[in-house]
Design a protein around this motif. Structure first.
Motif, PDB file in Angstrom:
ATOM      1  N   THR A   9      27.607  32.954  60.463  1.00 32.23           N
ATOM      2  CA  THR A   9      28.000  31.789  61.251  1.00 32.23           C
ATOM      3  C   THR A   9      29.077  32.148  62.261  1.00 32.23           C
ATOM      4  O   THR A   9      30.099  32.743  61.898  1.00 32.23           O
ATOM      5  CB  THR A   9      28.519  30.670  60.322  1.00 32.23           C
ATOM      6  N   GLU A  16      29.801  25.739  60.637  1.00 26.32           N
ATOM      7  CA  GLU A  16      29.950  26.044  59.212  1.00 26.32           C
ATOM      8  C   GLU A  16      29.293  24.951  58.371  1.00 26.32           C
ATOM      9  O   GLU A  16      28.585  25.234  57.396  1.00 26.32           O
ATOM     10  CB  GLU A  16      31.434  26.169  58.851  1.00 26.32           C
ATOM     11  N   TYR A  17      29.528  23.710  58.760  1.00 29.36           N
ATOM     12  CA  TYR A  17      28.891  22.579  58.073  1.00 29.36           C
ATOM     13  C   TYR A  17      27.360  22.694  58.186  1.00 29.36           C
ATOM     14  O   TYR A  17      26.643  22.536  57.195  1.00 29.36           O
ATOM     15  CB  TYR A  17      29.373  21.263  58.689  1.00 29.36           C
ATOM     16  N   SER A  19      25.515  25.350  58.685  1.00 27.68           N
ATOM     17  CA  SER A  19      25.008  26.474  57.892  1.00 27.68           C
ATOM     18  C   SER A  19      24.866  26.090  56.428  1.00 27.68           C
ATOM     19  O   SER A  19      23.877  26.434  55.768  1.00 27.68           O
ATOM     20  CB  SER A  19      25.944  27.683  58.019  1.00 27.68           C
ATOM     21  N   ASN A  20      25.842  25.353  55.915  1.00 29.48           N
ATOM     22  CA  ASN A  20      25.773  24.896  54.527  1.00 29.48           C
ATOM     23  C   ASN A  20      24.587  23.962  54.305  1.00 29.48           C
ATOM     24  O   ASN A  20      23.896  24.034  53.281  1.00 29.48           O
ATOM     25  CB  ASN A  20      27.071  24.192  54.137  1.00 29.48           C
ATOM     26  N   ARG A  21      24.341  23.086  55.282  1.00 33.06           N
ATOM     27  CA  ARG A  21      23.227  22.145  55.148  1.00 33.06           C
ATOM     28  C   ARG A  21      21.879  22.867  55.271  1.00 33.06           C
ATOM     29  O   ARG A  21      20.887  22.460  54.644  1.00 33.06           O
ATOM     30  CB  ARG A  21      23.342  21.031  56.197  1.00 33.06           C
ATOM     31  N   ASP A  24      21.193  24.222  51.875  1.00 35.85           N
ATOM     32  CA  ASP A  24      20.693  23.141  51.007  1.00 35.85           C
ATOM     33  C   ASP A  24      19.218  22.859  51.281  1.00 35.85           C
ATOM     34  O   ASP A  24      18.449  22.572  50.357  1.00 35.85           O
ATOM     35  CB  ASP A  24      21.494  21.854  51.254  1.00 35.85           C
ATOM     36  N   LYS A  33      20.741  31.464  48.860  1.00 32.22           N
ATOM     37  CA  LYS A  33      21.720  32.175  49.692  1.00 32.22           C
ATOM     38  C   LYS A  33      22.090  33.522  49.064  1.00 32.22           C
ATOM     39  O   LYS A  33      22.237  33.639  47.854  1.00 32.22           O
ATOM     40  CB  LYS A  33      22.979  31.319  49.830  1.00 32.22           C
ATOM     41  N   ASN A 143      24.422  17.395  49.592  1.00 28.06           N
ATOM     42  CA  ASN A 143      25.342  18.413  50.104  1.00 28.06           C
ATOM     43  C   ASN A 143      25.975  19.108  48.899  1.00 28.06           C
ATOM     44  O   ASN A 143      26.816  18.541  48.208  1.00 28.06           O
ATOM     45  CB  ASN A 143      26.425  17.750  50.971  1.00 28.06           C
ATOM     46  N   HIS A 145      27.783  21.888  48.894  1.00 32.35           N
ATOM     47  CA  HIS A 145      28.770  22.886  49.323  1.00 32.35           C
ATOM     48  C   HIS A 145      30.174  22.307  49.360  1.00 32.35           C
ATOM     49  O   HIS A 145      30.968  22.611  50.246  1.00 32.35           O
ATOM     50  CB  HIS A 145      28.374  23.460  50.683  1.00 32.35           C
ATOM     51  N   LYS A 147      33.904  21.943  48.689  1.00 28.19           N
ATOM     52  CA  LYS A 147      35.056  22.774  48.365  1.00 28.19           C
ATOM     53  C   LYS A 147      36.239  21.836  48.188  1.00 28.19           C
ATOM     54  O   LYS A 147      36.140  20.637  48.418  1.00 28.19           O
ATOM     55  CB  LYS A 147      35.330  23.774  49.499  1.00 28.19           C
ATOM     56  N   SER A 150      36.679  20.027  52.364  1.00 25.09           N
ATOM     57  CA  SER A 150      35.276  20.030  52.782  1.00 25.09           C
ATOM     58  C   SER A 150      35.080  19.373  54.145  1.00 25.09           C
ATOM     59  O   SER A 150      35.729  18.370  54.457  1.00 25.09           O
ATOM     60  CB  SER A 150      34.420  19.291  51.756  1.00 25.09           C
TER      61      SER A 150
END
Length: 446
Positions: A9, A16-17, A19-21, A24, A33, A143, A145, A147, A150
């Protein structure tokens, strides 16, 4: 058979958000991943078009991937994000190693696009602006991811058309996600352990969703999030001065969870340059916002972005920028020499002499650094509330952030992760604070 996807990314928090989605989403077609790129069956680059030479960085990265997989089976190579949106078919023509190009508003189609390539071995390109379908689709996928801190995208795109910026062309027009959709996602990530939520948008404070008979603004979202007991901190970025409305400013009077750091890009201290940039705000308007917020809470601090050497910037214009920095004393800012972006109005303008621009950038960065160092130095000996996010790579120290987003590094137990603890600051540098847990500190000196 389980397949593995590696994602690299570039750029902003929104990437970044995204990429996480994407991670998912692709789980639904059998991908998981991997952090080891050599194991990847699919190698995805999520690109950013804001910084200089963004396109060439992508091709350089593709060259690196070629070398990595020279003696291995080639993975599916996907270029996603804003460079993909801007270049689309051109990328497939220029670099045969690329298999799929997909823009940021087409991520809801990523599974069918990857599966289509697997089935037909035919290169795929998806770069339509379809933001509503994208978020409607993603809202049905949990979602996973979350943290301690977040990200949560609430708004995408831009209608401002600043003359230096490609965002309106790569992310499309402003779109605000449905209010309930955002709150539902917030509930999920809080349930999974988030103690801080950072609301994201290209123009996050332009958020405006009409649902039923009510119009929801960013201020409404902030007030709603305030009600979640387990959520301790709220932030939002990136804002535009034009959208810093009174209802948003007034939230700082009533919110206990909205952090006292306002990131508000100004770009230049000169009204002449702001007009040439098509920024739609003046320095006087910017200072008015600053004054209002300071009157509400004198502890509010500002961070900003600056473009140096914008076409037609002279020494007087630069002096105005320096004066603004002296007046506001930004505690953390980003500054860059102007670099033209293809397709923007500023791309065809005559550049300021490179040596002058470089000298101005060095001057401004020195001043911004001095402000930052001075601010951090003033915190030594004080006790600060720090939200502990994770363990450092050394496996010994913990990492957290103050209310002003400043990094804090200290010795502590992993039980502290996810908690707000009191840290006695013992030393600092430009970017970080160092300290000890207050209870431990008392025991040491007893």
């Amino acid at each position: 058979m389980l397949k593995k996807i590696f994602i690299k990314t570039f750029g902003c928090q929104m990437n970044e958000y995204d990429s996480n989605r994407i991670i998912d989403t692709v789980k639904k077609i059998g991908f998981e991943k991997t952090d080891n790129y050599e194991d990847a069956n699919c190698y995805l680059l999520n690109t950013c078009h804001i910084r200089d030479k963004a396109k060439e960085k992508v091709y350089h990265e593709i060259g690196r991937v070629k070398k990595i997989f020279r003696s291995k089976k080639k993975p599916i190579v996907v270029v996603a994000g804003c460079v993909a949106q801007a270049e689309n078919q051109e990328m497939l023509k220029r670099e045969p190693y690329i298999d799929i190009v997909i823009g940021p508003q087409s991520y809801h189609k990523i599974n069918q696009t990857i599966q289509g390539y697997i089935d037909k071995k035919k290169k795929q390109e998806e770069t339509e602006f379809d933001t509503i379908s994208k978020f409607n689709y993603l809202s049905k996928i949990k979602n996973k991811h979350s943290k301690v801190s977040s990200f949560l995208t609430i708004q995408e795109g831009c209608d401002k058309f600043c003359h230096f910026c490609v965002v309106p062309y790569t992310r499309g027009p402003e779109y605000s996600r449905p209010f309930d959709q955002i709150i539902n996602e917030a509930k999920e990530i809080i349930k999974d352990g988030a103690k801080e939520i950072i609301l994201l948008g290209q123009n996050v404070n332009a958020y405006n969703y009409k649902g039923g008979n009510k119009e929801f603004r960013l201020s409404d979202l902030l007030l709603e999030l305030e009600n979640f007991k387990e959520l301790k901190r709220i932030r939002y970025t990136t804002s535009h001065p034009k959208d810093m409305t009174n209802d948003l400013i007034e939230i700082y009077k009533v919110s206990n969870k909205l952090m006292p750091l306002v990131h508000l890009p100004v770009q230049s201290g000169s009204n002449k340059i702001l007009k040439l940039m098509n920024r739609k705000h003046t320095i006087e308007e910017y200072l008015k916002i600053y004054k209002k917020l300071k009157e509400i809470n004198s502890k509010i601090e500002f961070s900003s972005d600056f473009i140096i050497g914008y076409p037609e910037e002279n020494e007087e214009d630069f002096k105005y920028t320096m004066e603004l920095i002296e007046k506001i004393k930004f505690i953390n800012s980003y500054s860059f020499i102007f670099s033209p972006r293809p397709g923007t109005v500023a791309a065809s303008l005559e550049l300021v002499d490179a040596k002058k621009s470089k000298k101005r950038l060095e001057t401004i960065q020195q001043k911004l650094s001095q402000n930052q160092i001075k601010k951090n130095k003033s915190l030594e000996g004080k006790t600060l509330n720090v939200l502990v996010e994770n363990k450092m790579k050394d496996g010994i120290k913990l990492f957290g952030r103050t209310e002003y987003m400043t990094s804090v590094i200290f010795d502590g137990n992993t039980d502290n992760i996810g908690k707000i603890v009191q840290i006695e600051i013992t030393s600092s540098n430009q970017n970080s604070l160092f300290g000890v847990l207050k209870d431990n500190y008392k025991k040491k000196v007893a």
